[in-house]
Scaffold this motif. Structure first.
Motif, short mmCIF file in Angstrom:
data_model
loop_
_atom_site.label_atom_id
_atom_site.label_comp_id
_atom_site.label_asym_id
_atom_site.label_seq_id
_atom_site.Cartn_x
_atom_site.Cartn_y
_atom_site.Cartn_z
N THR A 96 -1.97 -10.22 4.28
CA THR A 96 -1.10 -9.06 4.43
C THR A 96 -0.48 -8.75 3.08
N VAL A 97 -0.65 -7.51 2.64
CA VAL A 97 -0.14 -7.07 1.34
C VAL A 97 0.88 -5.96 1.58
N THR A 98 1.99 -6.01 0.85
CA THR A 98 2.99 -4.95 0.88
C THR A 98 3.07 -4.33 -0.51
N LEU A 99 2.94 -3.01 -0.57
CA LEU A 99 2.96 -2.29 -1.84
C LEU A 99 4.11 -1.29 -1.80
N THR A 100 5.05 -1.42 -2.73
CA THR A 100 6.19 -0.50 -2.78
C THR A 100 6.46 -0.07 -4.22
N HIS A 101 7.16 1.06 -4.35
CA HIS A 101 7.71 1.48 -5.63
C HIS A 101 8.98 2.28 -5.35
N SER A 102 9.78 2.43 -6.40
CA SER A 102 11.08 3.08 -6.22
C SER A 102 11.11 4.50 -6.81
N LEU A 103 9.95 5.07 -7.12
CA LEU A 103 9.90 6.41 -7.69
C LEU A 103 10.08 7.47 -6.60
#
Length: 83
Positions: A15-22
Motif C-alpha cells: 500500500t502506497v500513499t502519495l501526497t503533496h501540499s501544492l
C-alpha cells in the motif's frame, strides 16, 4: 515540489500513499512511481480508487519493480500480484 510517498507491505500487497501540499486546483497531474516488489511478481495489479491497471514488472539488476502513474492526494495505491 515536495511530494511525500509512504508505503507499507503485507505478504499479499503493498500500500502506497502519495501526497503533496501544492494547490490541488493547479497541480492535478499524475506522478510516476517506482515500487520494488517481490521477484516472483511478474505482473502486478495497481489500484487507486476505481482506476485499476495490470502492469508487467521490470528488472534492474537483481531488483524487481513496478513503474506506474498515480494521482497525489486521491487515496491509497494498492499493488498486488496479478492472478
Amino acid at each position: 515540489m515536495k511530494a511525500e510517498v509512504k508505503s507499507s507491505a503485507t505478504k499479499r500487497k503493498i500500500t502506497v500513499t502519495l501526497t503533496h501540499s501544492l494547490d490541488k486546483s493547479i497541480y492535478e497531474l499524475p506522478l510516476t512511481l517506482k515500487t520494488v516488489v517481490k521477484p516472483e511478481w511478474k505482473e502486478v495489479t495497481v489500484k487507486q480508487g476505481s482506476n485499476v491497471k495490470r502492469i508487467k514488472t521490470q528488472q534492474d539488476g537483481i531488483v524487481t519493480y513496478a513503474l506506474y502513474q498515480a494521482l497525489p492526494n486521491t487515496g491509497n495505491i494498492e499493488i498486488s500480484k496479478s492472478e
